[in-house]
Enzyme design. Structure first.
Site, PDB file in Angstrom:
ATOM      1  N   SER A 134       5.191  -1.513  -6.635  1.00  0.00           N
ATOM      2  CA  SER A 134       4.980  -1.265  -4.860  1.00  0.00           C
ATOM      3  C   SER A 134       6.874  -0.458  -5.012  1.00  0.00           C
ATOM      4  O   SER A 134       7.544  -1.111  -6.146  1.00  0.00           O
ATOM      5  CB  SER A 134       5.061  -2.037  -3.768  1.00  0.00           C
ATOM      6  OG  SER A 134       6.357  -3.420  -4.438  1.00  0.00           O
ATOM      7  N   CYS A 135       6.630  -0.365  -4.144  1.00  0.00           N
ATOM      8  CA  CYS A 135       8.244   0.829  -3.513  1.00  0.00           C
ATOM      9  C   CYS A 135       9.434  -0.504  -3.989  1.00  0.00           C
ATOM     10  O   CYS A 135      10.570  -0.376  -4.727  1.00  0.00           O
ATOM     11  CB  CYS A 135       8.285   1.770  -2.658  1.00  0.00           C
ATOM     12  SG  CYS A 135       7.960   0.711  -1.245  1.00  0.00           S
ATOM     13  N   THR A 165       6.154   2.091   8.035  1.00  0.00           N
ATOM     14  CA  THR A 165       5.466   2.404   7.577  1.00  0.00           C
ATOM     15  C   THR A 165       4.148   3.114   8.422  1.00  0.00           C
ATOM     16  O   THR A 165       4.048   2.855   9.885  1.00  0.00           O
ATOM     17  CB  THR A 165       4.924   1.242   6.711  1.00  0.00           C
ATOM     18  OG1 THR A 165       4.397   0.384   7.069  1.00  0.00           O
ATOM     19  CG2 THR A 165       5.963   1.584   5.551  1.00  0.00           C
ATOM     20  N   ARG A 217      10.704  -5.517   8.958  1.00  0.00           N
ATOM     21  CA  ARG A 217      10.408  -3.477   9.197  1.00  0.00           C
ATOM     22  C   ARG A 217      11.542  -3.431  10.148  1.00  0.00           C
ATOM     23  O   ARG A 217      11.360  -4.475  11.351  1.00  0.00           O
ATOM     24  CB  ARG A 217       9.121  -3.667   9.527  1.00  0.00           C
ATOM     25  CG  ARG A 217       7.715  -4.114   8.598  1.00  0.00           C
ATOM     26  CD  ARG A 217       7.693  -2.993   7.392  1.00  0.00           C
ATOM     27  NE  ARG A 217       6.716  -3.620   6.534  1.00  0.00           N
ATOM     28  CZ  ARG A 217       5.671  -3.040   6.750  1.00  0.00           C
ATOM     29  NH1 ARG A 217       5.362  -1.929   7.709  1.00  0.00           N
ATOM     30  NH2 ARG A 217       5.156  -3.635   5.744  1.00  0.00           N
TER      31      ARG A 217
END
EC number: 1.2.1.12
Length: 294
Positions: A134-135, A165, A217
């Site tokens: 993943s990033c 996202t 997030r």
């Protein structure tokens, strides 16, 4: 994003794209990007093909990768970016269709080997299907390796302050598996889970079981932050830690791990080519064995 990045490299040629979108819409999405701006080049559609900077690119819309006939256009490597074919069995359909290698652009859902630049890239032994993780793992792993190699990590916690996202909601909506994740992305800081820290143990086995983490997030469109808090085996001042990271960024990890002492904020890294950039001014140390790195 993969396509745009490839245009800046002379050793990569895009010869085909498979997507359920039609070519005209692909051209539009390539030309205009709300985060990265307009595409620097020419984009048009001719006879069902995407033509970028004068080069014709085959466009298909197959749901089953086994039907893609990659060998007809000489495909060497497929970037599997749908988020659907994340096992060796399903990704291998690209090999059946004529591709030589497949790179999953996210973590796999099985034991497909995972490789991260700046961590375990030198252990790649020619496997035909791999995951690039993943990033967040790509951001965390190079930093964790430098710290562990120089000072040893006893244990650590990671928090990623993560940009929104495409799976999040613009306003509150149903999200049966993750109730918080269904809340409006632009209105909230949303606590979430992430397997990125544990995944570091797969690419750096010496850290297996020593790291875990979580995510927040946040309402920003791009660029995320990794906050790594660790207890060190070998005592070191924050200046010594900075020195080790700077040396790595100028040496073995040049181009992968960056280093800055500027007063930067997240938008300053929009389009950054390094997978991880250490923010020397943002970190703090409680003592010589307990430190927070950003």
């Amino acid at each position: 994003i993969v396509f745009r990045a490839a245009q800046k490299r002379s050793d990569i040629e895009i010869v085909a794209i498979n997507d359920l979108l039609d070519a005209e819409y692909m051209a539009y999405m390539l030309k205009y990007d709300s985060t990265h701006g307009r595409f620097d080049g020419t984009v048009e559609v001719k006879d069902g093909h995407l033509v970028v900077n004068g080069k014709k690119i085959r466009v298909t819309a197959e749901r089953d990768p086994a039907n893609l006939k990659w060998d007809e256009v000489g495909v060497d490597v497929v970037a599997e970016a749908t988020g659907i074919f994340l096992t060796d069995e399903t990704a291998r359909k690209h090999i059946t269709a004529g591709a030589k290698k497949v790179v999953l652009t996210g973590p796999s859902k099985d034991n497909t080997p995972m490789f991260v630049r700046g961590a375990n890239f030198d252990t790649y032994a020619g496997q035909d299907i791999v995951s690039n993780a993943s990033c967040t793992t790509n951001c965390l792993a190079p930093l964790a390796k430098v710290i562990n190699d120089n000072f040893g990590i006893v244990e650590g916690l990671m928090t990623t302050v993560h940009a929104t996202t495409a799976t999040q909601k613009t306003v509150d909506g149903p999200s049966h598996k993750d109730w918080r994740g269904g809340r409006g992305a632009a209105q909230n800081i949303i606590p979430s889970s992430t397997g990125a820290a544990k995944a570091v143990g797969k690419v750096l086995p010496e850290l297996n079981g020593k790291l875990t983490g979580m995510a927040f997030r946040v309402p920003t469109p791009n660029v995320s932050v990794v906050d790594l808090t660790v207890r060190l085996e070998k005592a070191a001042s924050y200046e010594e830690i900075k020195k080790a990271i700077k040396a790595a960024s100028e040496g073995a990890m040049k181009g992968v791990l960056g280093y800055t002492e500027d007063d930067v904020v997240s938008t300053d890294f929009n389009g950054e080519v390094c997978t991880s950039v250490f923010d020397a001014k943002a970190g703090i140390a409680l003592n010589d064995n307990f430190v927070k790195l950003v």
